[in-house]
Design a protein around this motif. Structure first.
Motif, short mmCIF file in Angstrom:
data_model
loop_
_atom_site.label_atom_id
_atom_site.label_comp_id
_atom_site.label_asym_id
_atom_site.label_seq_id
_atom_site.Cartn_x
_atom_site.Cartn_y
_atom_site.Cartn_z
N ASN A 108 75.27 84.12 -70.89
CA ASN A 108 74.57 84.10 -71.82
C ASN A 108 74.11 85.91 -72.05
O ASN A 108 73.58 86.43 -71.25
N CYS A 109 74.71 86.10 -73.08
CA CYS A 109 74.61 87.68 -73.33
C CYS A 109 73.14 87.86 -73.71
O CYS A 109 72.95 89.35 -73.45
N PHE A 125 82.99 81.73 -71.73
CA PHE A 125 82.20 81.14 -72.69
C PHE A 125 81.01 82.46 -72.83
O PHE A 125 80.37 82.61 -71.74
N LEU A 126 80.97 82.97 -73.83
CA LEU A 126 79.77 84.00 -74.34
C LEU A 126 78.82 83.36 -75.07
O LEU A 126 78.99 83.18 -76.48
N ASP A 127 77.69 82.75 -74.40
CA ASP A 127 76.55 82.26 -75.25
C ASP A 127 75.84 83.33 -75.91
O ASP A 127 75.72 84.38 -75.42
N VAL A 175 85.39 81.31 -75.91
CA VAL A 175 84.65 80.56 -76.52
C VAL A 175 83.30 81.21 -76.85
O VAL A 175 82.74 81.46 -75.56
N ALA A 176 83.15 81.32 -77.94
CA ALA A 176 81.50 82.07 -78.17
C ALA A 176 80.64 81.09 -78.93
O ALA A 176 81.17 80.42 -79.62
N ALA A 177 79.24 81.41 -78.72
CA ALA A 177 78.58 80.59 -79.56
C ALA A 177 77.38 81.37 -79.79
O ALA A 177 77.05 82.64 -79.32
N THR A 178 76.56 80.96 -81.03
CA THR A 178 75.21 81.51 -81.62
C THR A 178 74.50 80.26 -82.31
O THR A 178 75.02 79.48 -82.89
#
Length: 464
Positions: free
Chosen positions: A209-210, A250-252, A290-293
């Motif tokens: 979680n960035c 995975f970069l949330d 995989v990134a998320a926003t």
């Protein structure tokens, strides 16, 4: 009528809603300009449990793009508008399982070309019923299960979740980066984990979680560091990028990553190599990102929260998570699954009270599955007996009236653009349209205030 479906001898036009393959009826798409042959092949396939769709030219195959998948494509080589080989690999087709070539004019050249293509069989007209039957049976034995959310660790049978499952199954085996967007609580990490688990990659799934790591420490956590590179770096540290090598990173909340650090991430994605903090050697990494926003990606780019070049690199494949309020009866499925887990954990046999489905369907669930989870757990723990009554909490809000010039009201479901617009306009009014004082109060530059005002005017808002 351009195309027909030979099932019970009724016809289907290109505007008719096509049946889905989610119920696992095997599907056969026959592309052949010989209508009698195509109808006969469809009738034969029906005896083996296939639903057949017929097209008589390359152009007519586009009418079947709405099919979720085709188990077998039976493809003639000599078509009115081209060669059947030209169809293989073309975009705009449903997902294909197996391909078989059928021709009345076999040649060594076409047979050799078939061998070089992803073709399962090469058949010559007139078809031998025994051989055609063997082909259909082989395809049935190897047909993949229909994409489903449950099979990928998520609960849901609604149309949005079926579409999501199909997209996940399509992108997972590829090396493409994936950007997942959606409201908080919609299950973005579950989707990312499903991508990894169905990708076939042998490495670990590493979730970061960035927004949960201090910006000045994020570089070290991501890229690793060498011993002595900064105070407290007593030993070499392998960062998340190296830990995810051969696996998935995975970069949330990717928009919480400082823009300066996004530059280095982009370089790693483009070169497949990184340098640890305090180091000089380049290290090869093989990872799937995989990134998320929970922001709108285009707005994040416009607001400077996500670099445009990184956005295009991340969004090789964009998945949008549907909010729970758009998923129909999925809320009831999820609630029952949550209650069943609680019963198993605590050895109880509690059940939902009558009318629970109505409660679930009438609440908007602004917190999505996360809110539903909390609601079920709270109702379970406070239930006096075996009957569990769900009482969703009120919609969260920041107190203060929109008519109050000294406060700003937000409601769950508002977009970031609307929140920023209200904040800007209320702060401008508070300081008598003084843009310098407004910028100082909001912690941004005067130029940013000017740019935001210009964008509001372009979108039709009246700003003095």
């Amino acid at each position: 009528m351009a195309l027909i479906q030979r099932i019970g001898l009724h016809s289907v036009s290109s505007n008719t809603a096509l049946p889905r393959a989610d119920d696992r009826d095997l599907t056969l798409l026959i592309v052949d300009d010989d209508r009698d042959f195509a109808l006969s092949a469809a009738d034969f396939a029906r005896t083996r449990g296939y639903t057949s769709y017929l097209a008589h030219s390359l152009a007519q195959t586009r009418d079947f793009a709405r099919l979720p998948a085709v188990d077998l494509l039976l493809l003639d080589l000599n078509l009115p508008d081209g060669c059947g080989f030209d169809l293989i690999g073309q975009p705009g087709l449903p997902e294909l399982g197996q391909i078989a070539i059928v021709t009345g004019e076999p040649t060594m050249e076409s047979a050799a070309r078939a061998v070089s293509q992803p073709v399962m069989d090469y058949l010559v007209k007139p078809l031998c019923p025994a051989r055609f039957g063997q082909l259909l049976d082989r395809v049935a034995a190897s047909a993949r299960p229909a994409p489903s959310a449950e099979r990928m660790g998520m609960i849901g049978r609604s149309a949005p979740m079926r579409r999501l499952a199909a997209q996940l199954q399509r992108v997972a085996p590829s090396p493409l980066s994936v950007l997942i967007s959606g409201e908080s609580g919609t299950g973005k990490e579950l989707a990312a984990r499903a991508v990894h688990e169905t990708s076939g990659r042998s490495g670990a799934f590493v979730a970061v979680n960035c927004g949960a790591i201090a910006p000045d420490l994020l570089a070290s956590h991501l890229f690793g560091h060498e011993r002595g590179s900064f105070t407290g770096a007593a030993s070499r540290h392998f960062g998340y990028l190296e830990q995810a090598s051969a696996g998935t990173l995975f970069l949330d909340e990717i928009t919480e990553m400082p823009p300066a650090l996004q530059v280095y991430l982009l370089r790693v994605l483009e070169t497949g190599r990184l340098t640890r903090v305090g180091g000089s050697d380049e290290i090869a990494v093989d990872l799937r990102l995989v990134a998320a926003t929970n922001r709108d990606p285009a707005q994040a780019v416009a607001q400077g929260l996500l670099r445009e070049d990184l956005y295009y690199r991340l969004a090789d494949f964009h998945l949008e998570m549907p909010p729970l309020r758009s998923r129909g009866d999925d809320a009831a499925l999820i609630a029952r699954s949550l209650l069943e887990r609680l019963n198993q954990r605590y050895g109880t046999r509690k059940r939902f009270a009558d009318g629970t489905d109505l409660v679930l369907s009438s609440h908007p669930w602004p917190g999505n599955v996360r809110e539903l989870n909390s609601t079920v757990q709270r109702a379970y723990l406070t239930a006096a007996g075996d009957e569990v009554r769900l009482v969703p909490g009120p919609n969260m809000r920041v107190y203060g009236s929109e008519d109050d010039p000294g406060s700003v009201s937000f409601r769950v479901g508002m977009s970031y653009a609307d929140i920023e617009r209200q904040m800007l306009l209320k702060t401008l009014a508070h300081f008598g349209r003084d843009r310098t004082r407004t910028a100082r109060a909001l912690g941004v530059s005067v130029r940013t205030i000017h740019n935001q005002i210009a964008r509001l005017r372009e979108s039709g808002h009246q700003v003095d």
